[in-house]
Design an enzyme around this catalytic site. Structure first.
Site, short mmCIF file in Angstrom:
data_model
loop_
_atom_site.label_atom_id
_atom_site.label_comp_id
_atom_site.label_asym_id
_atom_site.label_seq_id
_atom_site.Cartn_x
_atom_site.Cartn_y
_atom_site.Cartn_z
N TYR A 33 -13.18 1.13 -2.94
CA TYR A 33 -13.38 2.42 -2.28
C TYR A 33 -12.95 3.57 -3.17
O TYR A 33 -12.30 3.38 -4.20
CB TYR A 33 -12.62 2.46 -0.95
CG TYR A 33 -11.13 2.74 -1.06
CD1 TYR A 33 -10.62 3.98 -0.69
CD2 TYR A 33 -10.24 1.77 -1.50
CE1 TYR A 33 -9.25 4.25 -0.76
CE2 TYR A 33 -8.88 2.02 -1.57
CZ TYR A 33 -8.39 3.26 -1.20
OH TYR A 33 -7.05 3.52 -1.28
N ARG A 52 -14.80 5.90 -11.88
CA ARG A 52 -13.82 4.86 -11.52
C ARG A 52 -14.43 3.86 -10.55
O ARG A 52 -14.13 2.66 -10.61
CB ARG A 52 -12.56 5.47 -10.93
CG ARG A 52 -11.46 4.42 -10.67
CD ARG A 52 -10.15 5.05 -10.25
NE ARG A 52 -10.27 5.76 -8.99
CZ ARG A 52 -9.26 6.43 -8.42
NH1 ARG A 52 -8.08 6.45 -9.01
NH2 ARG A 52 -9.43 7.06 -7.28
N ARG A 101 -19.73 -17.34 6.58
CA ARG A 101 -18.50 -17.18 5.80
C ARG A 101 -18.42 -18.26 4.72
O ARG A 101 -18.62 -19.44 4.98
CB ARG A 101 -17.29 -17.29 6.73
CG ARG A 101 -15.95 -16.99 6.07
CD ARG A 101 -14.82 -17.20 7.08
NE ARG A 101 -13.54 -16.71 6.58
CZ ARG A 101 -12.74 -17.39 5.76
NH1 ARG A 101 -13.10 -18.60 5.34
NH2 ARG A 101 -11.59 -16.88 5.37
N LEU A 206 -2.84 2.02 -10.34
CA LEU A 206 -4.17 2.61 -10.25
C LEU A 206 -4.28 3.74 -11.26
O LEU A 206 -3.36 4.55 -11.40
CB LEU A 206 -4.41 3.14 -8.84
CG LEU A 206 -5.81 3.72 -8.60
CD1 LEU A 206 -6.86 2.62 -8.65
CD2 LEU A 206 -5.87 4.46 -7.28
#
Length: 286
Positions: A33, A52, A101, A206
């Site tokens: 995100y 990014r 899944r 980060l």
């Protein structure tokens, strides 16, 4: 009024927005995100966030959504549709929703999921907290090793926020091998003798988009910057401290583990960097 959100090519009222229960973001936190700030109806450092985002996708070998080249238009449309003057736009991409899944990555024909939504925050840049500073506590950093990838794996940072709240603080600084890595959702800094000290880039933190801009502006303003790890004891003995992020910009830290930093009030370097950052980002906003 209901927010308008974007889901896989469609602009929808938030009540109508849906993703599959088999989406890998839901099942495995297999997603990335970005958060872009909006000031005065314009996007702050959009290109940095897009670069990014692409790096995060590359590092996880995650396919690129069909609308990747339209992200700027989508952001602007959401700003307009939701009448955002100041606020945030959250973008999330997951590896998509296969038929069932499975730990193994899905077949190449499974398209990634792309979701964007807004948060309206009037007066985002005039936060009263910036005038008084925030308090942080230190906690052990037990996250996975690739913190340089901006994934949706945010459980431990959320727990850190709650630990801070329980302790009467605003945030948590995470510590690994005796040195601060970063805050729960921000990069961490101290100032000693007019020198700005912050953790060097690596897989441990980060690579903050706001961090990069603030350090660039600091150097242009002839401020000394040292990129290295620092301890909590160093922080307690610092002249001032602060954090940076897309949503808080430059935010002074005035207390670490119940010890006042410097005078216990926001310091001049943090205040000046916040002023420079907001001024320059507003000029460059799109």
């Amino acid at each position: 009024m209901s927010r308008i959100v974007y889901v896989n090519g469609d602009y929808l009222p938030e009540e109508e927005a849906k993703v599959s229960i088999f989406d890998r973001g839901f099942l495995f936190a297999d997603g990335v995100y970005e958060v872009t700030s909006v000031l005065g109806g314009k996007l702050i450092d959009f290109e940095g966030h897009k670069i990014r985002l692409q790096r995060s996708l590359d590092e996880l070998d995650m396919p690129v959504p069909d609308a990747m080249d339209e992200l700027l238009e989508i952001h602007r449309a959401l700003v307009e549709k939701n009448e955002i003057t100041d606020g945030l736009i959250y973008l999330q991409i997951t590896r998509g929703a296969p038929a069932d899944r499975d730990f193994a990555f899905p077949a190449a024909d499974v398209k990634p999921t792309l979701v964007l939504f807004t948060q309206s925050k009037p007066g985002l840049a005039e936060s009263p907290q910036a005038k008084v500073g925030i308090k942080v506590i230190s906690i052990e950093d037990i996250r996975w090793g690739r913190r340089d990838i901006k994934t949706v794996q945010l459980l431990y940072p959320s727990m850190g926020k709650m630990m801070a709240k329980k302790a009467g603080a605003d945030d948590a600084w995470m510590v690994e091998d005796g040195l601060v890595t970063e805050g729960s959702s921000n990069n961490a800094y101290i100032v000693k003798g007019n020198k700005i000290i912050t953790r060097h880039l690596g897989t441990e933190i980060l690579h903050g988009i706001t961090r990069a801009a603030v350090l660039r502006f600091a150097k242009e303003a002839q401020m000394e910057v040292e990129e290295r790890g620092f301890s909590i004891d160093e922080a307690k003995a610092a002249d001032e401290a602060f954090i940076t992020s897309a949503s808080t910009f430059v935010m002074p830290v005035v207390n670490v583990d119940d010890v006042a930093i410097g005078t216990g009030t926001p310091g001049p370097i943090a205040a000046r960097l916040r002023e420079i950052y907001l001024d320059e980002m507003r000029k460059a906003a799109i």
